[in-house]
Enzyme design. Structure first.
Site, PDB file in Angstrom:
ATOM      1  N   HIS A  54       0.803  -1.216   0.000  1.00  0.00           N
ATOM      2  CA  HIS A  54       0.000   0.000   0.000  1.00  0.00           C
ATOM      3  C   HIS A  54       0.838   1.270   0.000  1.00  0.00           C
ATOM      4  CE1 HIS A  54      -3.671  -2.215   0.369  1.00  0.00           C
ATOM      5  NE2 HIS A  54      -3.366  -2.714   1.553  1.00  0.00           N
ATOM      6  N   GLU A 160      -5.493 -12.182   7.590  1.00  0.00           N
ATOM      7  CA  GLU A 160      -6.444 -11.088   7.410  1.00  0.00           C
ATOM      8  C   GLU A 160      -7.591 -11.466   6.479  1.00  0.00           C
ATOM      9  OE1 GLU A 160      -4.254  -7.754   5.869  1.00  0.00           O
ATOM     10  OE2 GLU A 160      -3.213  -8.952   4.373  1.00  0.00           O
ATOM     11  N   ASP A 184      -8.234  -5.419   7.395  1.00  0.00           N
ATOM     12  CA  ASP A 184      -8.691  -6.383   6.395  1.00  0.00           C
ATOM     13  C   ASP A 184      -9.339  -7.595   7.047  1.00  0.00           C
ATOM     14  OD1 ASP A 184      -8.339  -5.395   3.771  1.00  0.00           O
ATOM     15  OD2 ASP A 184      -6.181  -5.641   3.933  1.00  0.00           O
TER      16      ASP A 184
END
Length: 262
Positions: A54, A160, A184
């Site tokens: 990310h 996750e 997540d």
């Protein structure tokens, strides 16, 4: 327990794990730039997560961040964008002390990641990077790296997804660290974090910690404040993020501006 090899002596997060006296605390790096890496790693932290999933960090920026973090005394860990074996190799070939794989779903995926991270006969990783030893103390040769890497580098996977949670007791023995991605995980099990954590998410996180400890491995979790980090340290987590460069910068600037405005 004293470090026994050249690579052991250079791997700060592994040293903290081995000593077992406290959690290994880290910072998350989203911004590219060696000065960012140096500032984070030189703060006294144990590890820095170079976030290629990310974060605004490409392959070249990853190659620059890892040796700077290591030279500043912290362990560089790289979070990959996916689970492909070539990504594992690229990250470890920079000299990273470990890798973190996001969005794991199955036991077979975990086994493939472990194989990609280990040299034969334990795995299938190719050997030849001239950069791999740069994340460790001076004098670590290519031969040292080849002989010591399998036992020194840390393979971490994020729990996750619902599928990974369902298989967490099978996954835990396969890797060095299970790392909880609470946002997540919450989304995937139907209990997103919307200002608070539902009991079902808290129970899922507790299950991951329990499975990790039962397997004799280490459990990490993402936090974005010192208060959260302290809470999870008291719960027994072994690897805890304390802050993210992007959000910490914004918060500090906003606070200073608010003071200036009175």
């Amino acid at each position: 327990m004293a470090a026994t090899t050249k690579m052991d002596r250079s791997n700060r997060i592994k040293q903290v794990f081995t000593e077992g006296q406290r959690p290994a605390f880290g910072f998350w790096q989203l911004f590219p730039g060696t000065n960012v890496s140096r500032a984070l790693a030189g703060s006294g932290i144990d590890w820095v997560m170079v976030d290629c999933e990310h974060g605004n960090i490409d392959d070249a920026a990853m190659h620059e961040a890892v040796p700077v973090i290591a030279a500043s005394g912290a362990s560089p860990i790289v979070r990959l964008p996916g689970i492909e074996s070539w990504m594992v190799k690229r990250a470890l070939d920079t000299g990273a002390h470990g890798i973190l794989i996001p969005l794991i779903r199955t036991v077979d995926e975990v086994k493939s990641v472990v194989a990609a991270a280990k040299f034969p006969p334990e795995g299938q990783r190719g050997f030849g990077s001239p950069f791999a030893a740069q994340g460790f103390e001076a004098g670590v040769s290519s031969v040292d790296y080849l002989q010591q890497a399998n036992g020194n580098l840390l393979t971490m996977v994020q729990i996750e997804t619902q599928e990974a949670l369902d298989a967490v007791e099978e996954i835990a023995p396969l890797v060095d660290v299970l790392f909880v991605g609470p946002f997540d995980l919450g989304n995937n099990i139907g209990h997103p974090i919307l200002g608070k954590m539902d009991p079902e998410l808290e129970e899922a996180i507790a299950r991951i910690l329990k499975a990790t400890v039962a397997a004799g491995k280490k459990c990490g979790i993402f936090c974005d404040t010192g208060e959260q980090a302290k809470r999870y340290a008291e719960m027994g987590f072994h690897m805890i993020n304390v802050a993210v460069d992007y959000t910490a910068l914004r918060a500090t600037l906003a606070k200073s501006l608010a003071v200036a405005r009175g």
